[in-house]
Design a protein around this motif. Structure first.
Motif, PDB file in Angstrom:
ATOM      1  N   GLY A  98      94.553  42.006  41.669  1.00 21.09           N
ATOM      2  CA  GLY A  98      95.772  41.597  40.828  1.00 21.09           C
ATOM      3  C   GLY A  98      96.562  42.777  40.139  1.00 21.09           C
ATOM      4  N   HIS A  99      97.455  42.296  39.272  1.00 17.35           N
ATOM      5  CA  HIS A  99      98.133  43.281  38.520  1.00 17.35           C
ATOM      6  C   HIS A  99      97.812  44.191  37.449  1.00 17.35           C
ATOM      7  CE1 HIS A  99     101.712  41.436  40.809  1.00 17.35           C
ATOM      8  NE2 HIS A  99     101.297  40.477  40.716  1.00 17.35           N
ATOM      9  N   ALA A 100      96.637  43.505  36.924  1.00 10.13           N
ATOM     10  CA  ALA A 100      96.310  44.396  35.949  1.00 10.13           C
ATOM     11  C   ALA A 100      95.705  45.970  35.981  1.00 10.13           C
ATOM     12  CB  ALA A 100      95.102  43.619  35.202  1.00 10.13           C
ATOM     13  N   LEU A 125      91.230  37.681  27.392  1.00 12.52           N
ATOM     14  CA  LEU A 125      92.690  37.909  27.469  1.00 12.52           C
ATOM     15  C   LEU A 125      92.987  38.856  28.498  1.00 12.52           C
ATOM     16  CD1 LEU A 125      93.596  38.239  23.575  1.00 12.52           C
ATOM     17  CD2 LEU A 125      93.847  36.355  25.025  1.00 12.52           C
ATOM     18  N   CYS A 126      93.676  38.532  29.615  1.00 14.05           N
ATOM     19  CA  CYS A 126      94.033  39.401  30.821  1.00 14.05           C
ATOM     20  C   CYS A 126      94.674  40.531  30.424  1.00 14.05           C
ATOM     21  CB  CYS A 126      94.964  38.495  31.708  1.00 14.05           C
ATOM     22  SG  CYS A 126      95.283  39.491  33.173  1.00 14.05           S
ATOM     23  N   PRO A 127      94.192  41.573  30.863  1.00 11.77           N
ATOM     24  CA  PRO A 127      94.745  43.014  30.474  1.00 11.77           C
ATOM     25  C   PRO A 127      96.120  43.177  31.048  1.00 11.77           C
ATOM     26  CG  PRO A 127      92.535  43.371  31.223  1.00 11.77           C
ATOM     27  CD  PRO A 127      93.121  41.964  31.840  1.00 11.77           C
ATOM     28  N   HIS A 128      96.575  42.233  31.920  1.00 15.92           N
ATOM     29  CA  HIS A 128      98.127  42.568  32.232  1.00 15.92           C
ATOM     30  C   HIS A 128      99.074  42.107  31.357  1.00 15.92           C
ATOM     31  CE1 HIS A 128     101.308  41.248  35.174  1.00 15.92           C
ATOM     32  NE2 HIS A 128     101.523  42.315  35.095  1.00 15.92           N
ATOM     33  N   LYS A 129      99.163  40.536  31.016  1.00 19.85           N
ATOM     34  CA  LYS A 129      99.855  40.097  30.031  1.00 19.85           C
ATOM     35  C   LYS A 129      99.416  39.257  29.066  1.00 19.85           C
ATOM     36  CE  LYS A 129     104.172  41.271  32.556  1.00 19.85           C
ATOM     37  NZ  LYS A 129     105.689  40.937  32.831  1.00 19.85           N
ATOM     38  N   GLY A 130      98.026  39.005  29.142  1.00 19.03           N
ATOM     39  CA  GLY A 130      97.250  38.173  27.996  1.00 19.03           C
ATOM     40  C   GLY A 130      97.227  36.993  28.248  1.00 19.03           C
ATOM     41  N   PHE A 131      97.129  36.487  29.554  1.00 27.20           N
ATOM     42  CA  PHE A 131      97.045  34.981  29.979  1.00 27.20           C
ATOM     43  C   PHE A 131      95.517  34.929  29.668  1.00 27.20           C
ATOM     44  CE2 PHE A 131     100.430  32.883  32.359  1.00 27.20           C
ATOM     45  CZ  PHE A 131     101.408  33.725  32.027  1.00 27.20           C
ATOM     46  N   PRO A 132      95.175  33.569  29.502  1.00 28.11           N
ATOM     47  CA  PRO A 132      93.723  33.260  28.910  1.00 28.11           C
ATOM     48  C   PRO A 132      92.873  33.277  30.559  1.00 28.11           C
ATOM     49  CG  PRO A 132      94.927  31.343  28.498  1.00 28.11           C
ATOM     50  CD  PRO A 132      96.081  32.319  28.914  1.00 28.11           C
ATOM     51  N   SER A 150      89.155  34.792  36.326  1.00 26.64           N
ATOM     52  CA  SER A 150      90.460  34.842  36.922  1.00 26.64           C
ATOM     53  C   SER A 150      91.408  34.306  35.991  1.00 26.64           C
ATOM     54  CB  SER A 150      90.310  33.614  38.116  1.00 26.64           C
ATOM     55  OG  SER A 150      89.244  34.013  38.991  1.00 26.64           O
ATOM     56  N   CYS A 151      92.839  34.825  36.372  1.00 28.18           N
ATOM     57  CA  CYS A 151      93.870  34.713  35.610  1.00 28.18           C
ATOM     58  C   CYS A 151      94.858  33.922  36.168  1.00 28.18           C
ATOM     59  CB  CYS A 151      94.588  36.046  35.259  1.00 28.18           C
ATOM     60  SG  CYS A 151      96.060  35.887  34.616  1.00 28.18           S
ATOM     61  N   PRO A 152      95.282  32.692  35.507  1.00 30.36           N
ATOM     62  CA  PRO A 152      96.055  31.901  36.060  1.00 30.36           C
ATOM     63  C   PRO A 152      97.800  32.439  36.161  1.00 30.36           C
ATOM     64  CG  PRO A 152      95.807  31.169  33.854  1.00 30.36           C
ATOM     65  CD  PRO A 152      94.771  32.506  34.084  1.00 30.36           C
ATOM     66  N   GLY A 153      98.021  33.446  35.380  1.00 26.78           N
ATOM     67  CA  GLY A 153      99.265  34.188  35.137  1.00 26.78           C
ATOM     68  C   GLY A 153      99.624  34.543  36.869  1.00 26.78           C
ATOM     69  N   HIS A 154      99.210  35.769  36.941  1.00 23.47           N
ATOM     70  CA  HIS A 154      99.432  36.300  38.165  1.00 23.47           C
ATOM     71  C   HIS A 154      98.343  36.775  38.961  1.00 23.47           C
ATOM     72  CE1 HIS A 154     102.274  37.604  34.964  1.00 23.47           C
ATOM     73  NE2 HIS A 154     103.089  36.951  35.759  1.00 23.47           N
ATOM     74  N   PHE A 155      97.371  36.107  38.956  1.00 27.34           N
ATOM     75  CA  PHE A 155      95.810  35.872  39.676  1.00 27.34           C
ATOM     76  C   PHE A 155      95.056  37.153  39.859  1.00 27.34           C
ATOM     77  CE2 PHE A 155      99.368  33.336  41.286  1.00 27.34           C
ATOM     78  CZ  PHE A 155      99.100  32.118  40.889  1.00 27.34           C
ATOM     79  N   SER A 156      94.983  37.984  38.754  1.00 27.73           N
ATOM     80  CA  SER A 156      94.037  39.238  38.703  1.00 27.73           C
ATOM     81  C   SER A 156      92.801  38.371  38.428  1.00 27.73           C
ATOM     82  CB  SER A 156      94.206  40.025  37.483  1.00 27.73           C
ATOM     83  OG  SER A 156      95.419  40.732  37.598  1.00 27.73           O
ATOM     84  N   ARG A 157      91.903  39.068  39.037  1.00 28.81           N
ATOM     85  CA  ARG A 157      90.427  38.819  38.941  1.00 28.81           C
ATOM     86  C   ARG A 157      89.454  39.733  38.605  1.00 28.81           C
ATOM     87  NH1 ARG A 157      88.981  37.148  44.319  1.00 28.81           N
ATOM     88  NH2 ARG A 157      86.847  36.193  43.489  1.00 28.81           N
TER      89      ARG A 157
HETATM   90 FE1  FES Z   1      96.907  37.929  34.259  1.00 22.89          FE
HETATM   91 FE2  FES Z   1      99.264  38.789  35.027  1.00 22.89          FE
HETATM   92  S1  FES Z   1      98.502  37.970  33.089  1.00 22.89           S
HETATM   93  S2  FES Z   1      97.585  38.940  36.097  1.00 22.89           S
END
Ligand code: FES
Length: 174
Positions: free
Chosen positions: A138-140, A101-108, A119-126
């Protein structure tokens, strides 16, 4: 005894009585405070479950195995990296497990075996799976929660804790 002397004597007795009462109070307070204080248990202490995730035989190098820890609502991956890494578990020091679960907004998060990142498909954090989940872009605002692992003599891999707050939770163990 004159009226005036009676008043003085009455005042003196009241003064002595109130002084004695105050002294008794101080003595009682001292007796209470001399009792050894019990250490307060920290409210932030968390007891993690020990959950068996897999066996060493179940893993192929660089192929993530889907897991969940500390409960079924917290998805993650278990990866045998094939190279000893910081925080790696097992006989080769190459076993790692992370929340997906991405620490930014929880995308898988998705694993990329070419550079061993999640890697996050939401806002591209890695996040670097070879460096204890360190965010590399990324944003996390925190690194990826890494699940602590224990491996027994039979090769069973057990998750026993985690080092960061899992996304969406106010505490990791609900
Ligand atoms: Fe992963 Fe925003 S939810 S970078």
């Amino acid at each position: 005894m004159t009226g005036c002397q009676k008043l003085v004597e009455l005042g003196r007795r009241q003064f002595l009585r109130s002084g004695a009462a105050a002294a008794a109070g101080v003595a009682a307070a001292t007796a209470v405070s001399s009792t050894p204080a019990k250490a307060a248990v920290s409210a932030a202490r968390v007891s993690y479950p020990a959950n068996r995730l897999a066996n060493l035989k179940d893993l192929t190098v660089n192929e993530p195995l889907q897991i969940a820890y500390p409960d079924s609502d917290s998805p993650g991956v278990l990866i045998k990296l094939g190279t000893r890494v910081p925080g790696g578990a097992g006989p080769d020091g190459d076993l790692v497990a992370y929340s997906t679960l991405c620490p930014h907004k929880g995308f898988p998060l998705a694993y990329d075996g070419r550079d061993r990142t999640l890697s996050c498909p939401g806002h591209f954090s890695r996040f670097d799976t070879e460096k204890e989940g360190q965010q590399i872009w990324g944003h996390a605002t925190q690194n990826l929660p890494m699940f602590r692992l224990a491996v027994d003599a039979a090769g069973d891999i057990t998750a026993v804790g985690t080092d960061e707050l899992i996304y969406g939770r106010t505490r990791n163990v609900l």
